[in-house]
Design a protein around this motif. Structure first.
Motif, PDB file in Angstrom:
ATOM      1  N   LEU A   1      52.235  45.383  48.730  1.00 16.07           N
ATOM      2  CA  LEU A   1      51.898  46.572  47.954  1.00 16.07           C
ATOM      3  C   LEU A   1      52.987  46.906  46.943  1.00 16.07           C
ATOM      4  CD1 LEU A   1      50.346  48.951  50.644  1.00 16.07           C
ATOM      5  CD2 LEU A   1      49.175  47.843  48.728  1.00 16.07           C
TER       6      LEU A   1
ATOM      7  N   LEU B   1      51.117  47.139  43.495  1.00 20.66           N
ATOM      8  CA  LEU B   1      50.830  48.469  42.955  1.00 20.66           C
ATOM      9  C   LEU B   1      51.279  48.635  41.496  1.00 20.66           C
ATOM     10  CD1 LEU B   1      51.451  50.954  45.923  1.00 20.66           C
ATOM     11  CD2 LEU B   1      49.295  50.406  44.770  1.00 20.66           C
TER      12      LEU B   1
ATOM     13  N   ALA C   1      48.798  49.472  38.446  1.00 22.07           N
ATOM     14  CA  ALA C   1      49.026  50.604  37.544  1.00 22.07           C
ATOM     15  C   ALA C   1      48.979  50.159  36.091  1.00 22.07           C
ATOM     16  CB  ALA C   1      50.368  51.259  37.861  1.00 22.07           C
TER      17      ALA C   1
END
Length: 272
Positions: free
Chosen positions: A24, A28, A32
């Protein structure tokens, strides 16, 4: 009986939790960035003249740098893995130094070596050869930071393979060059392929040494990472779109390093 038959992975459950957190941590920020892309203008943004020029230059220089890494890295890995001589550990430390050295420091070192007032630059300039702030400088900067990736991969493969097959070929009368060409290189081809692919990926993302040593001249030294940096100041949408393109290319390239070596490993052992 293999792991699939028993269902045993050897990995405690809590390790999967930490592995998920690590995944993650990487995924992530990428997610984004994807969410920030202006998809309505994505194609125009990545197909502008400056973007295509930067991408084309990056691909060409990365390919040339990878070939140079192979030409220099294979002999280095062979010497480090097979030979024994005073100062070997020190040589290995210096060869691997770009892995931990800030790229901008590498760029400064190259500038003071090949620049007009550099160690070799004065002689080259006298001969009418100017390297700094040219496409050649981009190739040298990329090679400087990417060479250790090939050396590490290939040296590890050579040490793992051992010298059994090479010794057998030598006892059968094969010359050292023949042993190298017919046995050593085919035996470690997966490691060589992996190192070359990782070197290409590193060249593709090189920024600091290139900016310091080669500058940012459109069509000459402005690679895709430099174009992204410049676009970030003037057009954030273009910077994000180009960043996504660079990520996609890098993922594809790195993915090859984990597919091709396994395919090569399935081939039969080389013979002299």
């Amino acid at each position: 009986m293999n792991r699939r038959d028993t269902g045993y992975t050897g990995v405690p459950p809590w390790v999967f939790v930490l592995a998920g957190a690590g995944a993650l941590f990487v995924l992530l920020p990428l997610a984004a960035m994807v969410a920030k892309v202006n998809w309505g203008q994505f194609v125009p943004l990545i197909t502008s003249e400056s973007s295509l020029t930067a991408l084309g230059l990056s691909l060409r220089t990365s390919a040339a740098s990878t070939l140079l890494c192979i030409a220099l890295g294979v002999p280095l890995a062979l010497v480090l893995a097979r030979a024994s001589f005073p100062g070997q550990r020190l040589l290995r430390a210096f060869v691997l130094l770009p892995l931990v050295l800030p790229p901008v420091v590498g760029g400064i070192a190259l500038l003071y070596t090949f620049g007009r007032q550099g160690l070799l630059g004065r002689s080259l300039d006298f001969a009418g050869i100017q390297i700094a702030f040219s496409t050649t400088a981009v190739v040298l900067a990329q090679t400087f930071v990417a060479l250790p990736f090939l050396v590490v991969s290939l040296e590890g493969a050579l040490r793992t393979a051992g010298t059994k097959y090479e010794a057998v070929a030598a006892t059968l009368g094969a010359r050292p060059t023949t042993v190298l060409r017919r046995v050593s290189i085919p035996l470690v081809l997966p490691g060589l392929a992996s190192g070359a692919v990782l070197s290409f990926a590193r060249c593709l993302g090189e920024f600091g040494a290139t900016l310091t040593f080669a500058g940012s001249l459109q069509g000459v030294t402005r690679t895709l990472p430099l174009e992204i940096y410049l676009q970030r100041e003037t057009d954030a949408d273009a910077a994000v779109a180009l960043s996504l393109v660079l990520v996609a290319v890098a993922v594809a390239v790195v993915g090859l390093s984990y597919r091709r070596p396994r395919a090569l490993a399935a081939e039969p052992a080389p013979t002299a």
